[in-house]
Design a protein around this motif. Structure first.
Motif, short mmCIF file in Angstrom:
data_model
loop_
_atom_site.label_atom_id
_atom_site.label_comp_id
_atom_site.label_asym_id
_atom_site.label_seq_id
_atom_site.Cartn_x
_atom_site.Cartn_y
_atom_site.Cartn_z
N GLY A 192 0.86 -1.48 0.14
CA GLY A 192 -0.13 0.06 -0.17
C GLY A 192 0.84 1.21 0.03
O GLY A 192 0.44 2.21 -0.90
N ALA A 193 1.84 1.41 0.92
CA ALA A 193 2.70 2.39 0.87
C ALA A 193 3.52 2.58 -0.43
O ALA A 193 3.45 3.88 -0.92
N ARG A 252 4.22 3.54 5.96
CA ARG A 252 5.39 3.80 6.81
C ARG A 252 6.80 4.02 6.03
O ARG A 252 8.08 3.98 6.70
N ASP A 299 -7.33 7.03 -1.13
CA ASP A 299 -6.80 5.80 -0.59
C ASP A 299 -7.59 4.90 -0.07
O ASP A 299 -8.23 4.92 1.04
N1 PLZ Z 1 -3.18 3.34 3.26
C1 PLZ Z 1 -5.48 3.29 3.94
O1 PLZ Z 1 -4.76 1.10 6.00
C2 PLZ Z 1 -2.16 -0.18 5.94
C3 PLZ Z 1 -0.96 -0.84 8.48
C4 PLZ Z 1 -0.47 -1.87 9.63
P1 PLZ Z 1 0.83 -1.24 3.40
N2 PLZ Z 1 -2.73 -0.36 7.03
C5 PLZ Z 1 -2.20 -1.23 7.84
C6 PLZ Z 1 0.62 -1.16 10.12
O2 PLZ Z 1 0.76 -1.07 11.45
O3 PLZ Z 1 1.72 -1.28 9.31
C7 PLZ Z 1 -2.46 1.21 4.85
C8 PLZ Z 1 -3.85 1.61 4.95
C9 PLZ Z 1 -3.94 2.63 4.08
C10 PLZ Z 1 -1.76 2.81 3.30
C11 PLZ Z 1 -1.64 1.52 4.12
C12 PLZ Z 1 -0.34 1.06 3.74
O4 PLZ Z 1 -0.30 -0.26 3.30
O5 PLZ Z 1 0.55 -2.54 2.33
O6 PLZ Z 1 0.89 -1.59 4.78
O7 PLZ Z 1 2.12 -0.54 3.03
#
Ligand code: PLZ
Length: 444
Positions: free
Chosen positions: A125-126, A155, A258
């Motif tokens: 996702g990031a 992150r 997002d």
């Molecule tokens: N955007 C809206 O929910 C990931 C993170 C858990 P990645 N959410 C869970 C953690 O503590 O790391 C998330 C999201 C939204 C982006 C992301 C990022 O997605 O696949 O974890 O990079």
């Protein structure tokens, strides 16, 4: 191998074998990588996780909104098995394959809007969020990005800058990427103004803050989760997202939704933006897209996506063939079992039961969410966040064999993300555990 869809505890949770593994983890895995519930899993299917001690846990976390189609869903397993036997990797940028195209075609068809769309695939996702910002900057020739209080976008360095919460995501990890501007979120439960006018007032603040602090014509993109995930399942009131999208159209900025947590049937529609017919210029997806394999995407207006020079987007593994096969299997499951409809049924059951609990436990200040993305915000003495109680209720659920997650800027939200394939029986069994956990937490 399908597992009987039933809660079954044969030891304490975590049990002795899990505790042995946790001790091994302490010697070999970096402390920064935590575990919500250190029960080590050996097998899973549907909404049940089987741990190394033989306990069968109910999964109300779906690996953070990932196994939307259920764990090891049949169509995902079949397609992955077939794909992995044919080839494991070539790198799409080197020698391509058809699965990547099929995923992009599904994304164009399923995401909001009937304009011409293109996609690029990534691993996390990031990474998708980072690339959406890169695309918006190239397409507009501008650099500022506007994001919101309580946001979570990842992150990596740029996505940490977009993420609102210091602990644990950003603490000590700066300096962060520049040109990021944060504005208030339309958070109904905690809006300081008129509760009947949250959408209008929050939008007015957005407009004025961007005008004064950034300048409309400096804004490359506005990025928002249509329902905030890690921030505590904050559902903006109707009218807020359409106003933001309109503002972006008026000022030549890219509206990025997002939908990494909200996408792929989770909220009862294919995407949360569908609820108000909001059409984002770019949409980021991940998590539910591939039934558990790492895959993410940026999908958007063809002219924006094509603004980037050849070779400007990519990565070694982005759109890996096994992950693409998994995505095709996950989409097949969503379609053939009408999982959007199932998410709405789950909402009806969960909302009812949570509201019943809210009548019984004054600590439940708010019941909110949409589809199979529901949460309770816990408070004490008015609306003071009750983080310690939230932790206690979560631990009581874990001990009883229910995987639940917490969330929220103040750590006082319990969130429920069951797989959409869950049976009513298992859903009620999980909700019974939550009721028992509240009763225990009140007693202690
Ligand atoms: N955007 C809206 O929910 C990931 C993170 C858990 P990645 N959410 C869970 C953690 O503590 O790391 C998330 C999201 C939204 C982006 C992301 C990022 O997605 O696949 O974890 O990079």
């Amino acid at each position: 191998m399908p597992v009987e869809q039933r809660l079954r505890l044969v030891t304490a949770v975590p049990g002795p074998r899990s505790c042995e593994l946790a001790a091994r983890k302490a010697g070999t895995v970096a402390n920064g990588v935590g575990n919500v519930l250190p029960a080590y899993i050996v097998e899973a299917s549907g909404g049940i996780l089987v741990d190394v001690d033989g306990n069968q846990l109910i999964d109300f976390g779906s690996g953070i909104a990932v196994t939307t189609v259920g764990n090891s869903a049949p169509a995902v397993v079949a397609r992955v098995r077939d794909a992995v036997e044919r080839f494991t990797h070539t790198c799409f940028m080197v020698t391509p394959y058809e699965g990547y195209l099929e995923v992009a075609e599904h994304l164009a068809a399923l995401t909001p809007g009937d304009h011409s769309k293109k996609s690029a695939l990534f691993n996390s996702g990031a990474e998708a969020v980072e690339n959406a910002v890169k695309i918006a900057r190239v397409a507009t020739g501008r650099s500022a990005v506007v994001c919101f209080d309580h946001a979570y976008h990842g992150r990596t360095n740029l996505t940490m800058a977009l993420t609102a919460k210091d602990m644990p995501y950003k603490h000590g990890f700066g300096p962060f990427a520049s040109e990021i501007h944060r504005v208030p979120m339309a958070y109904p439960y905690r809006w300081p103004g008129d509760p009947a006018r949250v959408a209008e007032e929050a939008f007015a603040q957005f407009e004025s803050q961007v005008h004064v602090q950034v300048g409309e014509n400096q804004v490359a993109a506005v990025i928002i989760e249509p329902i905030q995930g890690e921030g505590g399942f904050i559902v903006p009131p109707d009218g807020f997202l359409p106003r933001l999208a309109q503002w972006c159209r008026d000022h030549g900025a890219v509206f990025i939704a997002d939908e990494i947590q909200t996408g792929f049937c989770r909220t009862g529609d294919w995407f949360a933006c569908d609820h108000e017919n909001v059409v984002p210029d770019l949409i980021t997806t991940a998590k539910g897209i591939a039934g558990g394999l790492p895959l993410a995407a940026v999908t958007g207006r063809a002219e924006l996506m094509d603004a980037v020079h050849i070779g400007g987007l990519g990565g070694t593994y982005g759109g890996n063939p096994i992950a693409c096969a998994a995505a095709l299997g996950a989409i097949e499951e969503m379609r053939s079992h009408d999982l959007c409809g199932r998410a709405r049924e789950i909402e009806a059951v969960v909302r009812d039961r949570l509201q019943e609990m809210a009548g019984e436990y004054a600590a439940i200040g708010d019941v909110r969410g949409r589809g199979a993305m529901m949460a309770v915000e816990l408070v004490a003495g008015g609306r003071q966040p009750a983080a310690a109680l939230t932790g206690a209720v979560a631990r009581a659920c874990h001990a009883r064999g229910l995987v639940v997650l917490t969330a929220g800027s103040y750590g006082n939200v319990l969130r429920f993300l069951p797989p959409l394939s869950i049976s009513d029986e298992l859903l009620h069994a999980g909700l019974d555990v939550i009721g028992d956990a509240f009763a225990e937490a009140r007693g202690s």
